[in-house]
Design an enzyme around this catalytic site. Structure first.
Site, mmCIF file in Angstrom:
data_model
loop_
_atom_site.group_PDB
_atom_site.id
_atom_site.type_symbol
_atom_site.label_atom_id
_atom_site.label_comp_id
_atom_site.label_asym_id
_atom_site.label_seq_id
_atom_site.Cartn_x
_atom_site.Cartn_y
_atom_site.Cartn_z
ATOM 1 N N ARG A 179 6.303 -35.799 -117.670
ATOM 2 C CA ARG A 179 6.541 -34.012 -117.210
ATOM 3 C C ARG A 179 7.021 -33.746 -115.575
ATOM 4 O O ARG A 179 5.950 -32.691 -114.949
ATOM 5 C CB ARG A 179 5.766 -33.441 -117.782
ATOM 6 C CG ARG A 179 5.193 -33.548 -118.904
ATOM 7 C CD ARG A 179 6.346 -32.652 -119.865
ATOM 8 N NE ARG A 179 6.197 -33.479 -121.298
ATOM 9 C CZ ARG A 179 6.890 -34.001 -122.137
ATOM 10 N NH1 ARG A 179 7.379 -35.152 -121.322
ATOM 11 N NH2 ARG A 179 6.328 -33.809 -123.590
ATOM 12 N N SER A 228 3.957 -25.042 -123.476
ATOM 13 C CA SER A 228 2.383 -25.854 -123.503
ATOM 14 C C SER A 228 2.113 -25.753 -122.447
ATOM 15 O O SER A 228 3.195 -25.660 -120.830
ATOM 16 C CB SER A 228 2.989 -27.278 -123.672
ATOM 17 O OG SER A 228 3.344 -27.726 -124.560
ATOM 18 N N GLU A 298 0.718 -27.710 -116.078
ATOM 19 C CA GLU A 298 2.794 -28.303 -117.433
ATOM 20 C C GLU A 298 3.295 -26.580 -116.286
ATOM 21 O O GLU A 298 4.512 -26.796 -116.332
ATOM 22 C CB GLU A 298 2.339 -28.355 -118.572
ATOM 23 C CG GLU A 298 3.950 -29.065 -118.829
ATOM 24 C CD GLU A 298 3.850 -29.763 -119.995
ATOM 25 O OE1 GLU A 298 5.276 -28.908 -120.905
ATOM 26 O OE2 GLU A 298 2.950 -30.051 -120.313
#
Length: 310
Positions: A179, A228, A298
């Site tokens: 990520r 998320s 995130e």
């Protein structure tokens, strides 16, 4: 909150500008959470040449940030000083396939990349069908789902640096990790090329349907959310840690941890950015106290914080 209007000076320094430059433009409508303050200036370039021209004339002391469709973003209530650049589909949203290569502009939705590949009977990009966001965001954070990530399919990406110079970055240049991309954060991605694999149209469609069904079943896709919230720690799942810490359904002001999937925060009605960010930090504190694991955001949080959560 509003900022001094810098757009007259910018326009005077850029007489050949073709894109749209607006002062004190609200950003909340441009994000999935529907919260946050304004951009001191919001620029929507007409195309790559216009973007390069703008960057080459933008004073170095003026802060600059590029956003996409705001699906993975919290804009704080005080807004953003400087210039926010937003690439629009009209100039940056093209997708097409040529042989086994899929080209996509940075403003193209990830879902559209999967659809373009499928129409060309190319597999390997089905995972994009379930990712809410644009190609630019996928490049910046190595977006992934269902066991695959952007790094697994990317050939190269085109970007412009802070001075307006065009660059092409190969897969290795992106320095991908979970990520994250280690590429210069000042770069603005404008397009990318992906490699697909010839596959049966029925098999491709079946994978895409599976991705969509899972998302509809497990995620609050009809809420004002940002996807998320926290990265999965190594060998663990963020949602399991959040659930074990008793945070499912937890509220701060108008923000709530989703009952459906507790790694999603939602704006139930009138949340502020401060509500959402404070809720996220509360979740992190409770997870750390319960498991000893410190969750990492995130979702990107940008701008000036001005109001405490209610």
């Amino acid at each position: 909150m509003s900022f001094p209007d810098i757009t007259p000076d910018l326009k005077a320094a850029m007489p050949s500008l073709r894109g749209r430059l607006l002062g004190n433009e609200p950003l909340a409508p441009l994000t999935w959470f529907r919260v946050g303050g304004p951009a001191q200036a919001l620029f929507t370039p007409a195309d790559e040449d216009d973007l390069g021209y703008f960057l080459s004339r933008l004073p170095t002391e003026v802060p600059m940030l590029c956003i996409g469709v705001g699906s993975n973003l919290i804009v704080r209530d005080g807004g953003l000083p400087g210039v926010v650049i937003r690439l629009a589909p009209r100039g940056f949203g093209d997708t097409r396939a040529d042989g086994e290569i899929v080209y996509a502009g940075a403003a193209a939705l990830d879902k559209r990349v999967a659809e373009t590949a499928a129409a060309a009977k190319l597999g390997g990009l089905e995972f994009y069908f379930g990712i809410p966001g644009t190609v630019g965001g996928a490049l910046r954070m190595n977006a992934g789902a269902n066991g695959r990530e952007t790094k697994d399919a990317l050939i190269d990406a085109t970007a412009f640096d802070r001075s307006g110079n065009r660059r092409v970055l190969g897969n290795a240049d992106m320095q991908f990790s979970y990520r994250h991309s280690g590429a210069d954060p000042a770069l603005i991605f404008t397009s990318a090329r992906f490699r697909g694999t010839p596959a049966s149209p029925d098999a491709i469609r079946a994978k895409m349907n599976e991705v969509q069904a899972h998302r509809e079943l497990a995620q609050p896709v009809r809420e004002k959310t940002g996807g998320s919230t926290f990265k999965n720690p190594p060998d663990n799942s963020a949602w399991k840690l959040i659930d074990a810490a008793g945070c499912r359904g937890l509220r701060v002001g108008g923000a709530q941890v989703s009952e459906m999937h507790c790694n999603f925060l939602i704006n139930t009605s009138d949340a502020t950015a401060a509500d959402i960010e404070t809720l996220g930090e509360t979740v992190r504190e409770r997870v750390k106290a319960q498991s000893g694991i410190e969750l990492q955001w995130e979702i990107k949080r940008i701008g000036v914080a001005v109001d405490a959560a209610r």
